[in-house]
Write an enzyme that holds these catalytic residues in place. Sequence first.
Site, mmCIF file in Angstrom:
data_model
loop_
_atom_site.group_PDB
_atom_site.id
_atom_site.type_symbol
_atom_site.label_atom_id
_atom_site.label_comp_id
_atom_site.label_asym_id
_atom_site.label_seq_id
_atom_site.Cartn_x
_atom_site.Cartn_y
_atom_site.Cartn_z
ATOM 1 N N GLU A 96 -15.481 20.165 -97.131
ATOM 2 C CA GLU A 96 -15.610 21.066 -98.003
ATOM 3 C C GLU A 96 -16.936 22.133 -97.518
ATOM 4 O O GLU A 96 -17.726 21.578 -97.136
ATOM 5 C CB GLU A 96 -16.036 20.904 -99.573
ATOM 6 N N CYS A 109 -23.021 26.686 -98.230
ATOM 7 C CA CYS A 109 -23.378 25.218 -98.393
ATOM 8 C C CYS A 109 -22.216 24.565 -97.487
ATOM 9 O O CYS A 109 -21.341 24.607 -97.487
ATOM 10 C CB CYS A 109 -23.318 24.950 -99.830
ATOM 11 N N CYS A 116 -19.520 10.057 -97.367
ATOM 12 C CA CYS A 116 -20.933 9.745 -97.452
ATOM 13 C C CYS A 116 -21.292 8.341 -97.802
ATOM 14 O O CYS A 116 -20.555 7.728 -98.249
ATOM 15 C CB CYS A 116 -21.619 10.601 -98.480
ATOM 16 N N CYS A 120 -24.590 7.421 -103.889
ATOM 17 C CA CYS A 120 -25.295 7.840 -105.238
ATOM 18 C C CYS A 120 -24.310 7.798 -106.694
ATOM 19 O O CYS A 120 -23.196 8.478 -106.201
ATOM 20 C CB CYS A 120 -25.866 9.338 -105.023
ATOM 21 N N CYS A 123 -22.395 11.298 -107.835
ATOM 22 C CA CYS A 123 -22.055 11.877 -106.625
ATOM 23 C C CYS A 123 -20.226 11.785 -106.466
ATOM 24 O O CYS A 123 -20.258 10.482 -106.179
ATOM 25 C CB CYS A 123 -22.793 12.106 -105.533
ATOM 26 N N CYS A 336 -20.283 18.079 -105.505
ATOM 27 C CA CYS A 336 -19.865 17.327 -104.439
ATOM 28 C C CYS A 336 -18.454 16.717 -104.241
ATOM 29 O O CYS A 336 -18.365 15.713 -104.988
ATOM 30 C CB CYS A 336 -21.125 16.365 -104.074
HETATM 31 N N1 SAH Z 1 -27.012 14.028 -99.111
HETATM 32 C C1 SAH Z 1 -27.853 15.073 -99.205
HETATM 33 C C2 SAH Z 1 -27.000 16.384 -99.588
HETATM 34 C C3 SAH Z 1 -25.847 16.547 -100.236
HETATM 35 S S1 SAH Z 1 -25.758 16.301 -102.165
HETATM 36 C C4 SAH Z 1 -28.583 14.942 -100.616
HETATM 37 O O1 SAH Z 1 -28.634 13.908 -101.187
HETATM 38 O O2 SAH Z 1 -29.460 15.779 -100.811
HETATM 39 C C5 SAH Z 1 -26.311 17.654 -102.421
HETATM 40 C C6 SAH Z 1 -26.995 18.028 -103.849
HETATM 41 O O3 SAH Z 1 -26.058 18.007 -104.754
HETATM 42 C C7 SAH Z 1 -28.352 16.790 -104.127
HETATM 43 O O4 SAH Z 1 -29.249 17.271 -104.626
HETATM 44 C C8 SAH Z 1 -27.396 15.974 -105.157
HETATM 45 O O5 SAH Z 1 -28.284 15.286 -105.902
HETATM 46 C C9 SAH Z 1 -26.394 16.966 -105.973
HETATM 47 N N2 SAH Z 1 -25.433 16.720 -106.495
HETATM 48 C C10 SAH Z 1 -24.447 15.462 -106.078
HETATM 49 N N3 SAH Z 1 -23.609 15.387 -106.962
HETATM 50 C C11 SAH Z 1 -24.055 16.146 -108.047
HETATM 51 C C12 SAH Z 1 -23.189 16.094 -109.436
HETATM 52 N N4 SAH Z 1 -22.366 15.483 -110.002
HETATM 53 N N5 SAH Z 1 -23.790 17.229 -110.075
HETATM 54 C C13 SAH Z 1 -25.028 17.733 -109.972
HETATM 55 N N6 SAH Z 1 -25.464 17.617 -108.778
HETATM 56 C C14 SAH Z 1 -24.943 16.992 -107.683
#
Ligand code: SAH
Length: 345
Positions: A96, A109, A116, A120, A123, A336
């Site tokens: 994406e 973006c 990944c 997390c 995510c 994400c």
């Molecule tokens: N791996 C990298 C980049 C991808 S995530 C990182 O961790 O920064 C990009 C951003 O999206 C991160 O700040 C993450 O905390 C946020 N993110 C991921 N899932 C999310 C969600 N469900 N709601 C809001 N922000 C989210």
Amino acid sequence: MTIIMNKINLKSLSREGIYRFIESLNLPRYRGDQLIRWLYKKGAASIDEITEFSKELRNSLNDVAYISNLALVKQVKSSDNTKKFLFALQDFQKIESVLIPDEDRLTLCISSQVGCAMGCLFCRTARCGLVRNLKSYEIVDQIFSVNRIIKPAKVTNIVLMGMGEPLANFDEVVDALWRITEFFCISKRKITLSTAGIVPKILLLHRKVPEINLAVSLNATTDEVRNEIMPVNKRYPIRSIIDACKKYPLQPGRKITFEYVMIDRKNDFPEDAYRLVKLLSGIRCKVNLIPLNPYPGSELKKTTDEKVLAFQKILLQHKLRAFIRESRGQDISAACGQLRAENKI
Ligand code: SAH
């Protein structure tokens, strides 16, 4: 270099690689300059589009080489003008990219991995695990493809904040960053890399690609909570991330961005705000508070608006620059990995 059916993917070659390729065909060096211009400035999607070359030359190039492209699978526009693209790679994996228009900027973006490995909790991408790293040209191709779609407009800013952990695909990401600055002429000031906090790679990044903006997804103020929502913290705890950030050289006027996804009753207590102030003292930075964009099936909930405002107030009172960033494109599953997940890939 990538070779498919004995043909070289021209986009997989570095600048020097292109000159060597041109030389291997006994062509003069200026053909290499032309090729680079067509590939990167004009965004040629096939050798046949390079009309500066004679039909004969195009035919002989077609015999040994090709230009890879992402295939657009789906495009969705949100009510806030955010556009989300789902692209297929050559091996049919899907990634994406999200285009976010603002007053005078068109920020793209982009993804750095298929899936990944960070795991997390909040995510969506994490749910599918890591499928594979992207090649540098696949990272860059997202910009190409979007520029072609939005022509004559052009992407002006890049955030490596899409699917994947960019610092876990370090070499390809570094190569992609060089290509972006060299070929697209997007200056490093306009590129931001966001990481979950792979400390040794944060320390290495500025040596390989000086001056790009760093964003760190902090998302918690105690190791206990961060271990739970970001397992990478067990390896690189909060203190080590903060120390690495203190060592990250900043150009005058630049700041490190700390992202803080606000999750109901996980990391949104006033004590968290006070701890955040302490943790970040001595770092030139700003904080982006992002109310969680929950994905279907997740048990986590977003923090209420009042609590987000109260949290922000504490940061502001302590002279921390803090912004509330509503995640854009919620109506088109812009959190994400949601679009990819919806398409069951
Ligand atoms: N791996 C990298 C980049 C991808 S995530 C990182 O961790 O920064 C990009 C951003 O999206 C991160 O700040 C993450 O905390 C946020 N993110 C991921 N899932 C999310 C969600 N469900 N709601 C809001 N922000 C989210």
